[in-house]
Design a protein around this motif. Structure first.
Motif, PDB file in Angstrom:
ATOM      1  N   PRO A  69       0.804  -1.226   0.000  1.00 15.90           N
ATOM      2  CA  PRO A  69       0.000   0.000   0.000  1.00 15.90           C
ATOM      3  C   PRO A  69       0.838   1.278   0.000  1.00 15.90           C
ATOM      4  CG  PRO A  69      -0.097  -1.094   2.125  1.00 15.90           C
ATOM      5  CD  PRO A  69       0.566  -2.045   1.195  1.00 15.90           C
ATOM      6  N   THR A  70       2.042   1.227   0.565  1.00 12.72           N
ATOM      7  CA  THR A  70       2.893   2.424   0.555  1.00 12.72           C
ATOM      8  C   THR A  70       3.252   2.812  -0.867  1.00 12.72           C
ATOM      9  OG1 THR A  70       3.802   1.856   2.722  1.00 12.72           O
ATOM     10  CG2 THR A  70       5.042   3.426   1.392  1.00 12.72           C
ATOM     11  N   ASN A  71       3.666   1.832  -1.661  1.00 10.58           N
ATOM     12  CA  ASN A  71       3.980   2.103  -3.063  1.00 10.58           C
ATOM     13  C   ASN A  71       2.740   2.538  -3.825  1.00 10.58           C
ATOM     14  OD1 ASN A  71       6.779   1.562  -3.087  1.00 10.58           O
ATOM     15  ND2 ASN A  71       6.393  -0.641  -3.129  1.00 10.58           N
ATOM     16  N   ALA A  72       1.617   1.861  -3.572  1.00  7.78           N
ATOM     17  CA  ALA A  72       0.382   2.211  -4.269  1.00  7.78           C
ATOM     18  C   ALA A  72       0.012   3.664  -4.014  1.00  7.78           C
ATOM     19  CB  ALA A  72      -0.741   1.277  -3.829  1.00  7.78           C
ATOM     20  N   ALA A  73       0.124   4.098  -2.767  1.00 14.01           N
ATOM     21  CA  ALA A  73      -0.216   5.483  -2.417  1.00 14.01           C
ATOM     22  C   ALA A  73       0.781   6.463  -3.025  1.00 14.01           C
ATOM     23  CB  ALA A  73      -0.261   5.630  -0.901  1.00 14.01           C
ATOM     24  N   LYS A  74       2.059   6.102  -3.040  1.00 13.13           N
ATOM     25  CA  LYS A  74       3.088   6.989  -3.601  1.00 13.13           C
ATOM     26  C   LYS A  74       2.812   7.259  -5.077  1.00 13.13           C
ATOM     27  CE  LYS A  74       6.871   5.141  -4.991  1.00 13.13           C
ATOM     28  NZ  LYS A  74       8.166   4.411  -5.047  1.00 13.13           N
ATOM     29  N   TRP A  75       2.533   6.208  -5.837  1.00  8.46           N
ATOM     30  CA  TRP A  75       2.231   6.394  -7.251  1.00  8.46           C
ATOM     31  C   TRP A  75       0.910   7.141  -7.435  1.00  8.46           C
ATOM     32  CZ3 TRP A  75       3.954   0.733  -7.329  1.00  8.46           C
ATOM     33  CH2 TRP A  75       5.326   0.645  -7.603  1.00  8.46           C
ATOM     34  N   GLY A  76      -0.018   6.946  -6.504  1.00  8.18           N
ATOM     35  CA  GLY A  76      -1.293   7.631  -6.598  1.00  8.18           C
ATOM     36  C   GLY A  76      -1.149   9.145  -6.508  1.00  8.18           C
ATOM     37  N   GLN A  77      -0.159   9.597  -5.750  1.00  7.92           N
ATOM     38  CA  GLN A  77       0.059  11.046  -5.600  1.00  7.92           C
ATOM     39  C   GLN A  77       0.483  11.695  -6.915  1.00  7.92           C
ATOM     40  OE1 GLN A  77       2.952  11.236  -2.457  1.00  7.92           O
ATOM     41  NE2 GLN A  77       1.474  10.724  -0.847  1.00  7.92           N
ATOM     42  N   LEU A  78       0.939  10.898  -7.868  1.00  9.14           N
ATOM     43  CA  LEU A  78       1.406  11.434  -9.150  1.00  9.14           C
ATOM     44  C   LEU A  78       0.315  11.426 -10.215  1.00  9.14           C
ATOM     45  CD1 LEU A  78       4.820   9.500  -9.298  1.00  9.14           C
ATOM     46  CD2 LEU A  78       4.430  11.819  -8.434  1.00  9.14           C
ATOM     47  N   ALA A  79      -0.883  10.920  -9.866  1.00  6.89           N
ATOM     48  CA  ALA A  79      -1.885  10.660 -10.897  1.00  6.89           C
ATOM     49  C   ALA A  79      -3.073  11.606 -10.871  1.00  6.89           C
ATOM     50  CB  ALA A  79      -2.378   9.211 -10.780  1.00  6.89           C
ATOM     51  N   ASP A  80      -3.205  12.423  -9.853  1.00  6.70           N
ATOM     52  CA  ASP A  80      -4.311  13.391  -9.774  1.00  6.70           C
ATOM     53  C   ASP A  80      -5.681  12.730  -9.923  1.00  6.70           C
ATOM     54  OD1 ASP A  80      -2.509  15.554  -9.497  1.00  6.70           O
ATOM     55  OD2 ASP A  80      -2.252  15.661 -11.670  1.00  6.70           O
ATOM     56  N   GLY A  81      -5.804  11.522  -9.400  1.00  8.56           N
ATOM     57  CA  GLY A  81      -7.094  10.852  -9.431  1.00  8.56           C
ATOM     58  C   GLY A  81      -7.481  10.254 -10.766  1.00  8.56           C
ATOM     59  N   ASP A  82      -6.598  10.278 -11.743  1.00  8.00           N
ATOM     60  CA  ASP A  82      -6.874   9.728 -13.074  1.00  8.00           C
ATOM     61  C   ASP A  82      -6.372   8.285 -13.113  1.00  8.00           C
ATOM     62  OD1 ASP A  82      -6.752   8.921 -15.759  1.00  8.00           O
ATOM     63  OD2 ASP A  82      -6.347  10.947 -16.479  1.00  8.00           O
ATOM     64  N   PRO A  83      -7.257   7.287 -13.254  1.00 14.60           N
ATOM     65  CA  PRO A  83      -6.807   5.884 -13.220  1.00 14.60           C
ATOM     66  C   PRO A  83      -5.864   5.528 -14.362  1.00 14.60           C
ATOM     67  CG  PRO A  83      -9.132   6.023 -13.851  1.00 14.60           C
ATOM     68  CD  PRO A  83      -8.730   7.389 -13.384  1.00 14.60           C
ATOM     69  N   ASP A  84      -6.043   6.144 -15.524  1.00 18.35           N
ATOM     70  CA  ASP A  84      -5.150   5.842 -16.649  1.00 18.35           C
ATOM     71  C   ASP A  84      -3.776   6.459 -16.433  1.00 18.35           C
ATOM     72  OD1 ASP A  84      -7.088   4.452 -18.483  1.00 18.35           O
ATOM     73  OD2 ASP A  84      -8.128   6.347 -18.162  1.00 18.35           O
ATOM     74  N   LEU A  85      -3.759   7.663 -15.888  1.00 17.56           N
ATOM     75  CA  LEU A  85      -2.473   8.268 -15.547  1.00 17.56           C
ATOM     76  C   LEU A  85      -1.819   7.500 -14.403  1.00 17.56           C
ATOM     77  CD1 LEU A  85      -0.502  10.511 -16.201  1.00 17.56           C
ATOM     78  CD2 LEU A  85      -1.738  12.006 -14.610  1.00 17.56           C
ATOM     79  N   TYR A  86      -2.630   6.969 -13.498  1.00 16.89           N
ATOM     80  CA  TYR A  86      -2.079   6.156 -12.400  1.00 16.89           C
ATOM     81  C   TYR A  86      -1.341   4.951 -12.964  1.00 16.89           C
ATOM     82  CZ  TYR A  86      -1.712   3.230  -8.269  1.00 16.89           C
ATOM     83  OH  TYR A  86      -1.218   2.447  -7.257  1.00 16.89           O
ATOM     84  N   PHE A  87      -1.972   4.280 -13.921  1.00 14.07           N
ATOM     85  CA  PHE A  87      -1.311   3.123 -14.528  1.00 14.07           C
ATOM     86  C   PHE A  87       0.042   3.532 -15.100  1.00 14.07           C
ATOM     87  CE2 PHE A  87      -0.146   0.585 -18.164  1.00 14.07           C
ATOM     88  CZ  PHE A  87      -0.235  -0.698 -17.666  1.00 14.07           C
ATOM     89  N   GLU A  88       0.094   4.650 -15.801  1.00 11.19           N
ATOM     90  CA  GLU A  88       1.339   5.073 -16.435  1.00 11.19           C
ATOM     91  C   GLU A  88       2.378   5.517 -15.414  1.00 11.19           C
ATOM     92  OE1 GLU A  88       1.774   4.399 -19.403  1.00 11.19           O
ATOM     93  OE2 GLU A  88      -0.247   4.243 -20.237  1.00 11.19           O
ATOM     94  N   ARG A  89       1.924   5.968 -14.243  1.00 10.15           N
ATOM     95  CA  ARG A  89       2.868   6.436 -13.230  1.00 10.15           C
ATOM     96  C   ARG A  89       3.447   5.315 -12.381  1.00 10.15           C
ATOM     97  NH1 ARG A  89       5.026  10.408 -15.473  1.00 10.15           N
ATOM     98  NH2 ARG A  89       3.926  12.423 -15.397  1.00 10.15           N
ATOM     99  N   VAL A  90       2.868   4.155 -12.421  1.00 11.41           N
ATOM    100  CA  VAL A  90       3.448   3.014 -11.705  1.00 11.41           C
ATOM    101  C   VAL A  90       4.719   2.615 -12.442  1.00 11.41           C
ATOM    102  CG1 VAL A  90       3.130   0.600 -11.044  1.00 11.41           C
ATOM    103  CG2 VAL A  90       1.242   2.224 -10.785  1.00 11.41           C
ATOM    104  N   SER A  91       5.844   2.816 -11.807  1.00  5.72           N
ATOM    105  CA  SER A  91       7.138   2.676 -12.496  1.00  5.72           C
ATOM    106  C   SER A  91       7.692   1.263 -12.474  1.00  5.72           C
ATOM    107  CB  SER A  91       8.165   3.625 -11.864  1.00  5.72           C
ATOM    108  OG  SER A  91       8.298   3.366 -10.469  1.00  5.72           O
ATOM    109  N   ASN A  92       7.122   0.400 -11.664  1.00  9.08           N
ATOM    110  CA  ASN A  92       7.610  -0.978 -11.568  1.00  9.08           C
ATOM    111  C   ASN A  92       6.807  -1.863 -12.512  1.00  9.08           C
ATOM    112  OD1 ASN A  92       7.667  -3.799 -10.498  1.00  9.08           O
ATOM    113  ND2 ASN A  92       9.119  -2.891  -9.072  1.00  9.08           N
ATOM    114  N   GLN A  93       7.500  -2.660 -13.311  1.00 10.26           N
ATOM    115  CA  GLN A  93       6.809  -3.449 -14.323  1.00 10.26           C
ATOM    116  C   GLN A  93       5.890  -4.509 -13.729  1.00 10.26           C
ATOM    117  OE1 GLN A  93       6.769  -2.827 -17.662  1.00 10.26           O
ATOM    118  NE2 GLN A  93       5.155  -4.369 -17.669  1.00 10.26           N
ATOM    119  N   GLN A  94       6.270  -5.087 -12.604  1.00  5.74           N
ATOM    120  CA  GLN A  94       5.450  -6.171 -12.058  1.00  5.74           C
ATOM    121  C   GLN A  94       4.037  -5.716 -11.690  1.00  5.74           C
ATOM    122  OE1 GLN A  94       7.297  -8.749  -9.138  1.00  5.74           O
ATOM    123  NE2 GLN A  94       5.345  -9.201  -8.185  1.00  5.74           N
TER     124      GLN A  94
END
Length: 800
Positions: A755-780
């Motif tokens: 959840p820590t990583n999930a929240a960190k990437w969420g802060q970069l997405a401004d609530g946009d789920p598609d931008l959230y996907f792109e902001r997750v930097s880890n391939q797994q």
């Protein structure tokens, strides 16, 4: 053990033998999920009322066993055995009682029940398997000799698994202290084994047993046999170390030193090299020079020691040392956090050792050290210098990508867009080229430069041939149009994205965007109706479909029947025997060979999917059905019958999932998609990070969840029990959904990466789920989101 006990066991097993012869990674957990109602699968049911027919009681007990509720099943089975069950029920109830006790860890009870079964029913068809399980129980109890005797008698009755069982006989004899006999058993097993990994494991046991017998030359020969085929560097180092240890124990110090000096020179970064060098130094027989010693220090994590050795080498021989000394000093300084010193060493390598083979690496590593020091512009300049000097090197290809990533991470969007475009244009065949083209537009989009983003994506669209990447561009062209207020253009772009990849992540996302659907995890109305999840496909439909495109069946082979060549193959027979014994991992390993051999035979795959399903081998069944669908021509695939689709996307364990999902109002289909991705419904699955069971919960997270649920009897092995895995997995998923306000993508990333990583990437997405996907930097976790999105869509098409 007394002679009387040995004799009694031998009598039981011999009777059985004569009679039958005549006849299978999470970080910290999130906050507590919503308050649970009483957890249905956590209550130990009372034994079934005696008014229920014995055959039905037995069926219910078997069901509880399949769920991992071994204590409940044991109670039912004991009641049947001791309550005067009829002759057609009692034998099965008794051997299943022994099996359940064994699975529950009650080894003494299992031994007693299985011995009782073999005494009462020595000619029963299940007697050989019961004999094997008795060996397992005895081994767990520390009765190695009795265990070995049981295994031998099983092998006399069922010789198919000679290598497998001989290895267990060796384990039992080693436990009993008879290392000479253990060595013979292990050798017999190794000689019969064809899998290289299992053969190496057995040969290790041969060598250790022989060394315990002081037969050192033979032990070393066994280690050398492993080295003749082993490929993994760290494993080879381990075996070389053990071979040297055997020679040392034999008093042959010079031979041991020769082995260990070779180990140190060949694999200096391994822990075994560090151990060997320490002993060699004590003996005064080390041959390692300064550079190798420094590498050993580095591999052992003693970075200051590596620096001291290397600086002494460089300073003591200013003109005679090689550039490698600077390179390893730089890496060691970096590990110590001394990034300026790391850059200095790499500059020295570049300036003074220009012909060294590590020069391109030095340029690249210099830039990475500059980044760690916070010198972004300096790092970019170094990456660019590398590209200019060595444009054909693999490091140059990586360098342009890193420049773009660095700018992107620093929020310098214009420079990131330019860098991504340059990387794609300079190295169009690089593995990252398509991502670079997309990211060039995304950098503009996130900076609010929507028109520039649209132009970039539209410009790249004609050259994009991969359906997934086309759909990705089309989806984001739609989002750009939507952001500019052009809803009709957005709908048109999304329709094209759906057409480009109808069953893939971006095509499905485009469908949902068009329909205004969010990807949440709350259960819709009617989601807990068991009738939704009952299989409804028929063999008649499936076989008619196959006849429309598959080659004709061989004469005499009916649809749904395993081909004789498959059913009689050694690998298939071994897999079924291993499954009957309870070794799911070994069984599925053998079955993968079968599937590989018949991967282009539609009728064989169909039959195998049905057969494996009926045996409870759910992963092989799913894989066979999925391969069958992949083989079908496009037109036939579009008309795939429900039975084949249900085999490929099943709802096994629905009667566990539905009540647990209802407790937290979690969508069961989302959880089925998660199980599909995590384990393919293999309750025995174990990952490299020790995640276990259907929902792949790691022990530390399991301990946390148990505490939240008030379950004081948690043990890591319980995570392989389906009832426990479903309960814990659903709790954890529901907790993530609660934490992230029903955002299923974020909840899934929390499940997979914490959840820590999930929240960190969420802060970069401004609530946009598609931008959230792109902001997750880890391939797994990116792949995890994609696959579960796709799986859930399949499940919704079938079951909603």
């Amino acid at each position: 053990m007394t002679a009387q006990r040995v004799s009694r066991l031998a009598g039981v097993l011999l009777a059985a033998s004569l009679a039958v012869t005549g006849c299978m990674g999470r970080p910290v957990a999130p906050p507590a999920a919503p308050q649970r109602a009483s957890p249905t699968a956590n209550v130990t049911p009372r034994p079934t009322e005696t008014s229920v027919p014995p055959t039905e009681r037995l069926r219910l007990a078997v069901l509880q066993q399949s769920y991992g509720n071994y204590e409940t099943a044991t109670g039912e089975l004991r009641a049947l055995v001791d309550g005067g069950a009829p002759p057609d029920v009692r034998p099965e109830a008794l051997w299943r009682l022994g099996r359940c006790q064994l699975l529950a860890g009650d080894n003494a009870g299992a031994a007693q029940s299985l011995t009782r079964f073999l005494n009462d029913y020595p000619g029963h068809a299940q007697a050989p398997t019961a004999t094997f399980w008795l060996g397992q129980a005895r081994l767990a109890l520390g009765d190695g000799r009795d265990a070995a005797e049981a295994y031998r008698l099983y092998l006399q009755q069922r010789p198919l698994l000679a290598s497998y069982v001989q290895g267990l006989i060796g384990d039992a004899l080693a436990q009993a202290g008879d290392t000479a006999a253990a060595a013979d058993a292990y050798r017999a097993a190794a000689n019969a084994e064809t899998d290289s990994s299992r053969k190496a494991d057995l040969l290790e046991k041969v060598a250790r047993s022989l060394a315990a017998e002081k037969r050192y030359d033979e032990a070393v020969a066994a280690f050398d046999e492993i080295l003749s085929f082993a490929q993994n560097a760290n494993y080879r180092a381990q075996i070389m170390f053990q071979a040297g240890a055997a020679l040392r124990d034999a008093g042959r110090r010079a031979d041991a030193a020769e082995r260990w000096n070779k180990l140190v020179a060949t694999y200096p970064l391994t822990s075994y090299a560090a151990q060997a060098l320490s002993v060699l130094d004590d003996w005064g027989m080390a041959a390692a020079g300064a550079l190798v010693r420094a590498q050993v220090e580095y591999g052992a994590g003693r970075y200051q020691g590596a620096v001291d050795i290397l600086r002494a080498l460089i300073d003591g021989n200013p003109t005679g040392h090689t550039g490698d000394a600077h390179y390893w000093a730089a890496l060691a300084y970096r590990q110590l956090g001394r990034h300026a010193d790391s850059v200095r060493e790499l500059d020295e390598l570049i300036a003074s050792h220009s012909q060294n083979t590590l020069v391109t690496e030095a340029w690249y590593e210099k830039a990475e050290s500059q980044l760690l020091a916070g010198a972004v512009d300096g790092a970019v300049a170094t990456f660019r210098a590398l590209v200019a000097r060595y444009p054909q090197s693999s490091r140059a290809v990586q360098a342009l990508w890193r420049i773009a990533q660095v700018y992107d991470g620093a929020g310098r969007n214009d420079e990131a867009a330019t860098a991504y475009a340059q990387a794609a244009a300079t190295y169009p065949s690089a593995s990252y080229a398509a991502d670079a083209r997309f990211n060039a537009g995304l950098a503009h989009y996130t900076a609010g430069q929507v028109d520039q983003a649209r132009q970039v994506w539209a410009g790249y669209l004609p050259q994009e041939q991969d359906p997934a990447m086309r759909a990705r561009l089309l989806l984001w062209l739609g989002k750009a149009a939507q952001r500019q207020g052009n809803t009709q253009a957005a709908a048109d772009w999304w329709a094209q994205a759906t057409a480009a990849q109808p069953d893939g992540f971006w095509g499905l996302r485009a469908q949902d965007l068009s329909a205004g659907r969010s990807f949440g995890g709350q259960a819709p109305e009617g989601a807990f109706d068991p009738a939704r999840y009952t299989p409804r496909g028929t063999p008649a439909e499936a076989e008619a479909w196959l006849k429309g495109w598959a080659p004709a069946l061989p004469e005499g082979q009916g649809p749904g029947q395993l081909p004789p060549s498959l059913a009689e193959s050694q690998a298939f027979r071994r897999s079924m025997e291993l499954w009957a014994l309870g070794d799911a991992a070994a069984a599925q390993s053998e079955l993968r060979q079968v599937q590989s051999a018949y991967k282009d035979d539609p009728w064989a795959l169909y039959a195998l999917a049905l057969y494996a399903r009926d045996q409870g081998l759910y992963m092989p069944s799913i894989l066979a059905a999925s391969r069958l669908l992949a083989l079908a021509p496009a037109a036939a695939r579009a008309q795939a019958p429900r039975l084949v689709e249900e085999l490929a996307y099943p709802t096994y364990y629905a009667d566990l999932v539905l009540p647990e999902a209802q407790v937290t109002q979690t969508d069961p289909l989302l959880f089925f998609a998660l199980i599909y991705q995590e384990s393919l419904f293999d309750s025995h699955a174990t990952s490299y990070s020790d995640a276990r069971g259907l929902a792949q919960v790691i022990p530390s997270t399991g301990q946390y969840i148990a505490g939240k649920l008030g379950e004081a009897t948690f043990a890591p092995d319980k995570l392989w029990r389906p009832a426990v895995s479903v309960r814990y997995g659903l709790w954890y998923l529901a907790a993530g959904l609660s934490m992230f306000h029903n955002d299923a993508l974020m909840a899934l990333v929390g499940y997979n990466a914490g959840p820590t990583n999930a929240a960190k990437w969420g802060q970069l997405a401004d609530g946009d789920p598609d931008l959230y996907f792109e902001r997750v930097s880890n391939q797994q976790p990116r792949t995890y989101m994609q696959r579960i999105y796709e799986h859930r869509a399949h499940y919704e098409q079938l079951y909603r």
